[in-house]
Design an enzyme around this catalytic site. Structure first.
Site: not given
Ligand code: GLN
Length: 191
Positions: A46-48, A78, A105, A132-133, A168, A170
């Protein structure tokens, strides 16, 4: 066995779906009460920064940290890996610090630079990984065991009761990392 998935933000439904495919009971965990009713916890992608804030607001930060120190099994993917690390850069408000790694990150670039790769994971086999990122491990403590790497970088790691993956599983319908995590829970119950 019931495995919890932190359900505050991110792709927790996909994790619950994988558990369902494995025939393992899963429940989303949004408050400390729910945490008491599970044998292990998955922290999703998600977004940390958002997740760190929500962990604080929900009162879950301290209970997760304390349980983690007592051997409670945790699996972070992630953003979940970023939260479980000792330090993240750029820093989060607070890190759980339950695995002795530091992470950078978004180290593989932006959303548009997301990619898939097939990886060989120790004691699991080949898995399809969606990045993903994704974060990159920039420091690895001596107690941390690397289970897989990608282009020379650790991407799956474990330190006793804490498992992390920078991608991920999942999202590719990959079930074996979840199976491995369930096995960690079983082993803990027998120890
Ligand atoms: N880039 C995101 C972060 O720093 C993490 C990305 C992800 O969970 N797919 O939170």
């Amino acid at each position: 066995m019931t495995i919890g998935v932190l359900g505050l933000q991110g792709d927790f439904r996909e994790h619950l779906h994988i558990l369902e495919q494995l025939g393992i009971a899963g429940r989303d965990v949004r408050n400390p009460q729910a945490l008491e009713e599970v044998e292990g916890l998955i922290i999703p992608g998600g977004e940390s920064t958002a997740l760190a804030r929500l962990l604080d607001n929900s009162g879950l930060f301290e209970p997760i940290r304390q349980r983690g120190h007592r051997g409670f099994p945790l699996f972070g993917t992630c953003a979940g890996m970023i939260l479980l690390a000792k330090r993240a850069s750029p820093a989060l408000g607070r890190s759980l610090g339950l695995i002795d790694i530091d992470v950078a990150r978004n180290a593989y670039g932006r959303q548009i630079e997301s990619f898939e790769a097939e990886l060989e994971v120790n004691s699991i086999g080949r898995v399809q990984a969606v990045f993903i990122r994704a974060p990159q491990v920039i420091r690895l403590g001596p107690e941390v065991q690397v289970l897989a790497d990608y282009q020379g970088q650790p991407v799956v790691a474990r330190q006793s009761n804490v498992l992390v993956a920078s991608f991920h599983p999942e999202l590719s319908g990959e079930t074996r990392l979840h199976e491995y995590f369930a096995q960690m829970i079983v082993e803990r119950a027998h120890s």
